[in-house]
Design a protein around this motif. Structure first.
Motif, PDB file in Angstrom:
ATOM      1  N   VAL A 143     -14.532   0.899   0.757  1.00 54.54           N
ATOM      2  CA  VAL A 143     -14.436   1.799   1.913  1.00 54.54           C
ATOM      3  C   VAL A 143     -13.107   2.537   1.908  1.00 54.54           C
ATOM      4  N   ILE A 144     -12.022   1.819   1.647  1.00 55.63           N
ATOM      5  CA  ILE A 144     -10.698   2.453   1.653  1.00 55.63           C
ATOM      6  C   ILE A 144     -10.560   3.447   0.505  1.00 55.63           C
ATOM      7  N   GLU A 145     -11.062   3.092  -0.674  1.00 55.10           N
ATOM      8  CA  GLU A 145     -10.938   3.997  -1.818  1.00 55.10           C
ATOM      9  C   GLU A 145     -11.796   5.245  -1.657  1.00 55.10           C
ATOM     10  N   ASP A 146     -12.846   5.186  -0.845  1.00 64.59           N
ATOM     11  CA  ASP A 146     -13.641   6.379  -0.577  1.00 64.59           C
ATOM     12  C   ASP A 146     -12.869   7.396   0.252  1.00 64.59           C
ATOM     13  N   ASP A 147     -11.939   6.917   1.088  1.00 69.36           N
ATOM     14  CA  ASP A 147     -11.162   7.825   1.943  1.00 69.36           C
ATOM     15  C   ASP A 147      -9.772   7.219   2.155  1.00 69.36           C
ATOM     16  N   PRO A 148      -8.909   7.258   1.128  1.00 72.24           N
ATOM     17  CA  PRO A 148      -7.600   6.599   1.205  1.00 72.24           C
ATOM     18  C   PRO A 148      -6.578   7.417   1.999  1.00 72.24           C
ATOM     19  N   ARG A 149      -6.552   7.234   3.304  1.00 71.10           N
ATOM     20  CA  ARG A 149      -5.606   7.956   4.144  1.00 71.10           C
ATOM     21  C   ARG A 149      -4.253   7.250   4.123  1.00 71.10           C
ATOM     22  N   PRO A 150      -3.171   7.985   4.012  1.00 69.93           N
ATOM     23  CA  PRO A 150      -1.843   7.355   4.011  1.00 69.93           C
ATOM     24  C   PRO A 150      -1.497   6.807   5.389  1.00 69.93           C
ATOM     25  N   GLY A 151      -0.702   5.747   5.406  1.00 70.16           N
ATOM     26  CA  GLY A 151      -0.276   5.164   6.670  1.00 70.16           C
ATOM     27  C   GLY A 151      -0.193   3.657   6.579  1.00 70.16           C
ATOM     28  N   ILE A 152      -0.048   3.040   7.741  1.00 73.51           N
ATOM     29  CA  ILE A 152       0.059   1.584   7.820  1.00 73.51           C
ATOM     30  C   ILE A 152      -1.324   0.997   8.078  1.00 73.51           C
ATOM     31  N   TYR A 153      -1.709   0.038   7.258  1.00 75.23           N
ATOM     32  CA  TYR A 153      -2.971  -0.680   7.413  1.00 75.23           C
ATOM     33  C   TYR A 153      -2.645  -2.134   7.792  1.00 75.23           C
ATOM     34  N   ILE A 154      -3.479  -2.715   8.658  1.00 75.99           N
ATOM     35  CA  ILE A 154      -3.266  -4.097   9.061  1.00 75.99           C
ATOM     36  C   ILE A 154      -4.572  -4.866   8.986  1.00 75.99           C
ATOM     37  N   SER A 155      -4.496  -6.124   8.568  1.00 79.16           N
ATOM     38  CA  SER A 155      -5.692  -6.954   8.430  1.00 79.16           C
ATOM     39  C   SER A 155      -5.274  -8.413   8.301  1.00 79.16           C
ATOM     40  N   SER A 156      -6.227  -9.310   8.546  1.00 83.10           N
ATOM     41  CA  SER A 156      -5.995 -10.728   8.279  1.00 83.10           C
ATOM     42  C   SER A 156      -6.103 -11.028   6.785  1.00 83.10           C
ATOM     43  N   ALA A 157      -6.676 -10.096   6.032  1.00 82.81           N
ATOM     44  CA  ALA A 157      -6.827 -10.250   4.580  1.00 82.81           C
ATOM     45  C   ALA A 157      -5.864  -9.326   3.842  1.00 82.81           C
ATOM     46  N   THR A 158      -4.704  -9.102   4.436  1.00 80.23           N
ATOM     47  CA  THR A 158      -3.756  -8.133   3.898  1.00 80.23           C
ATOM     48  C   THR A 158      -3.375  -8.404   2.450  1.00 80.23           C
ATOM     49  N   ASP A 159      -3.051  -9.664   2.134  1.00 82.25           N
ATOM     50  CA  ASP A 159      -2.590  -9.960   0.769  1.00 82.25           C
ATOM     51  C   ASP A 159      -3.657  -9.641  -0.266  1.00 82.25           C
ATOM     52  N   SER A 160      -4.908  -9.987   0.032  1.00 81.53           N
ATOM     53  CA  SER A 160      -5.995  -9.698  -0.907  1.00 81.53           C
ATOM     54  C   SER A 160      -6.186  -8.205  -1.072  1.00 81.53           C
ATOM     55  N   LEU A 161      -6.185  -7.471   0.041  1.00 79.37           N
ATOM     56  CA  LEU A 161      -6.385  -6.025  -0.021  1.00 79.37           C
ATOM     57  C   LEU A 161      -5.203  -5.342  -0.709  1.00 79.37           C
ATOM     58  N   LYS A 162      -4.014  -5.816  -0.440  1.00 75.63           N
ATOM     59  CA  LYS A 162      -2.824  -5.249  -1.084  1.00 75.63           C
ATOM     60  C   LYS A 162      -2.893  -5.436  -2.593  1.00 75.63           C
ATOM     61  N   TYR A 163      -3.383  -6.611  -3.028  1.00 74.59           N
ATOM     62  CA  TYR A 163      -3.485  -6.871  -4.463  1.00 74.59           C
ATOM     63  C   TYR A 163      -4.469  -5.904  -5.121  1.00 74.59           C
ATOM     64  N   HIS A 164      -5.634  -5.725  -4.525  1.00 75.28           N
ATOM     65  CA  HIS A 164      -6.668  -4.889  -5.144  1.00 75.28           C
ATOM     66  C   HIS A 164      -6.408  -3.389  -4.960  1.00 75.28           C
ATOM     67  N   LEU A 165      -5.513  -3.041  -4.041  1.00 78.85           N
ATOM     68  CA  LEU A 165      -5.215  -1.622  -3.794  1.00 78.85           C
ATOM     69  C   LEU A 165      -3.749  -1.310  -4.083  1.00 78.85           C
ATOM     70  N   ARG A 166      -3.173  -2.033  -5.041  1.00 77.71           N
ATOM     71  CA  ARG A 166      -1.746  -1.854  -5.312  1.00 77.71           C
ATOM     72  C   ARG A 166      -1.446  -0.522  -5.990  1.00 77.71           C
ATOM     73  N   ASP A 167      -2.478   0.180  -6.462  1.00 76.48           N
ATOM     74  CA  ASP A 167      -2.256   1.497  -7.049  1.00 76.48           C
ATOM     75  C   ASP A 167      -2.312   2.594  -5.992  1.00 76.48           C
ATOM     76  N   ARG A 168      -2.227   2.200  -4.702  1.00 79.97           N
ATOM     77  CA  ARG A 168      -2.227   3.153  -3.587  1.00 79.97           C
ATOM     78  C   ARG A 168      -0.879   3.075  -2.877  1.00 79.97           C
ATOM     79  N   PRO A 169       0.165   3.694  -3.427  1.00 78.75           N
ATOM     80  CA  PRO A 169       1.497   3.593  -2.808  1.00 78.75           C
ATOM     81  C   PRO A 169       1.573   4.272  -1.454  1.00 78.75           C
ATOM     82  N   GLU A 170       0.616   5.128  -1.132  1.00 79.74           N
ATOM     83  CA  GLU A 170       0.648   5.816   0.159  1.00 79.74           C
ATOM     84  C   GLU A 170       0.236   4.901   1.306  1.00 79.74           C
ATOM     85  N   ILE A 171      -0.267   3.708   0.974  1.00 83.00           N
ATOM     86  CA  ILE A 171      -0.695   2.746   1.985  1.00 83.00           C
ATOM     87  C   ILE A 171       0.359   1.650   2.122  1.00 83.00           C
TER      88      ILE A 171
END
Length: 499
Positions: A388-416
């Motif tokens: 979902v995020i890669e379909d529309d990667p908007r820059p900004g601050i994202y928050i989640s209870s699964a932050t570490d997992s999402l950060k790992y898989h989306l580490r090529d998105r420096p705008e997030i």
């Protein structure tokens, strides 16, 4: 003249199983090393089975896995470039720049698959060490059965497929048991060195040091345990002198001053324990009783191994803590397996020979498969959110209870930029509502299922209600977080675009 033949002419000696199989092979395969390889065949088959059971488990990075790998990359970047690094000491149950850095290096070389593959290799090594320790003590059949019961335990299979330090620590403890029963001052020093590194990897691993030293004390000359103990104390002592300011808060938070992060009733934890290692525990208790019949020293050995097997479960039962309970059962399996293997070896000598042992091993296999599946599937994957995020990667601050997992898989998105709800909720209800009113987050990703921690669940309820009442955010995606569970759903709230 003395007859050097082992049997009189005409006397029949039933061949062992490996001799029978070896003589049944084609003549071209009956070479000098055939009997040796036939003797190793059960262990090789067991290791292959464990590898298959482990590799069948597949999911996106779990929170613990992603946290360690992300932290390792941060430390590597800090060491290479001098950039600042987040303070991880208060959330790690081991020295934060040891295993995480190793995991990050492996991740750089081969991704998550290689990091998990390293865990599998560690558990395979632990299985071999268990077998060799008992074989060196003269219990070859008991060692093989102990290795089988260990490798087939559901928590062990689970840990072998998980990119955390647990598999490495278990391998180190098993290696210390093996070197501890061998001869010579070199193996004694190696035992101490390995044990000294255990609490550096995992702080609570220190409780197993006396268990292993006790085994060494009871099965070998006393000076060996003394030498191993001195070395085992020196290494963590030196680590404390060097890094006390970085690890003190971690020791307090994860061990000394820990409170239950995911409270569970005693009944729930006992039920999990029964399903995870029930067969192993019963067999180990029988093995302890059989061992005690050989004398006081053997009785102490059995009590020590039982104590090591029950140490972590007992602590979590007293605390009512469900976090990492299944993983800790793998440590229990390590110390219970030798006693259980001894019991099964004795049972295989009875009237029905190996039949009841085969039934027990098959039952252990069935439980191991089902329990490892249940444990692995309880960790929710984040692949739907990543898509979902890669379909529309908007820059900004994202928050989640699964932050570490999402950060790992989306580490090529420096705008997030990522934040975690675990840091937001303790700030209180007003701070949670203000973060929504101020449109602090570009996207908020939540799960409808409870975390098991009342404070976290209460904070999420406040955030969820604030998002639903806000005109600044809209629910843009809803998807199942887990198969066959309508109550566990991912919710993605996105900040509305203004004209």
């Amino acid at each position: 003249m003395t007859n050097t033949l082992p049997h009189q002419v005409g006397e029949y000696r039933r061949p062992s199983w490996n001799e029978a199989v070896g003589t049944a092979l084609p003549p071209r395969l009956q070479v000098e090393s055939t009997s040796r390889w036939m003797g190793r065949a059960p262990l090789i088959a067991l290791l292959a089975l464990l590898a298959v059971l482990s590799l069948r488990l597949s999911n996106t990075a779990f929170i613990d896995e992603a946290l360690y790998i992300n932290a390792g990359h941060d430390y590597l970047t800090h060491w290479l470039t001098g950039d600042g690094v987040e303070a991880y000491g208060d959330s790690f149950s081991g020295v934060p720049f040891v295993y995480p850095v190793l995991a990050a290096v492996l991740d750089t070389l081969g991704g998550l698959l290689l990091v998990r593959g390293f865990s599998l290799l560690c558990v395979l090594a632990a299985t071999i060490f268990i077998y060799r320790a008992l074989a060196d003590l003269g219990y070859r059949s008991g060692g093989m059965l102990a290795a089988a019961l260990f490798a087939l335990a559901g928590p062990v299979v689970f840990v072998s497929a998980l990119a955390t330090f647990d598999a490495l620590v278990i391998a180190m403890l098993a290696a210390a048991l093996w070197t501890g029963v061998r001869k010579g001052w070199g193996s004694a020093a190696a035992t101490g060195a390995i044990l000294g590194l255990v609490p550096i990897m995992k702080y609570t691993g220190a409780i197993f040091i006396p268990v292993v030293l006790g085994v060494v004390f009871l099965v070998s000359p006393r000076w060996r345990s003394m030498l191993a103990g001195v070395v085992a104390a020196a290494i963590p002592g030196a680590a404390w002198l060097a890094w006390s300011d970085q690890i003190a808060t971690g020791i307090a938070f994860t061990t000394a001053d820990r409170t239950a992060l995911s409270p569970h009733s005693t009944g729930e934890l006992v039920a999990w324990m029964t399903l995870d290692i029930g067969i192993l525990l019963v067999a180990a208790m029988v093995g302890g009783l059989l061992l005690a019949r050989r004398g006081p020293g053997h009785a102490l050995l059995g009590l020590g191994l039982l104590g090591g097997g029950l140490a972590l479960p007992a602590a979590q039962l007293i605390l009512g803590e469900g976090v990492s309970f299944h993983k800790h059962m793998a440590y229990s399996a390590l110390f219970l397996a030798p006693l259980a293997g001894y019991a099964l070896a004795k049972l295989s000598m009875r009237t029905w020979k190996f039949l009841p042992v085969a039934v027990l091993l098959l039952t252990a296999l069935l439980f191991g498969v089902s329990r490892s599946d249940a444990m692995y599937n309880s960790w929710v994957g984040v692949q739907p959110i990543v898509e979902v995020i890669e379909d529309d990667p908007r820059p900004g601050i994202y928050i989640s209870s699964a932050t570490d997992s999402l950060k790992y898989h989306l580490r090529d998105r420096p705008e997030i930029t990522w934040e975690t709800t675990f840091s937001l909720y303790p700030q209180g209800q007003e701070a949670i509502m203000v973060s929504v009113e101020d449109q602090r987050f570009q996207s908020v990703i939540l799960r409808t299922a409870g975390t098991g921690a009342p404070d976290q669940d209460a904070g999420q309820a406040v955030l969820l209600q604030a998002l639903r009442d806000s005109s600044y955010y809209e629910l843009t995606a809803t998807m199942p977080a887990r198969e066959h569970s309508e109550a566990d759903v991912w919710l993605v709230f996105t900040r509305r675009e203004t004209a």
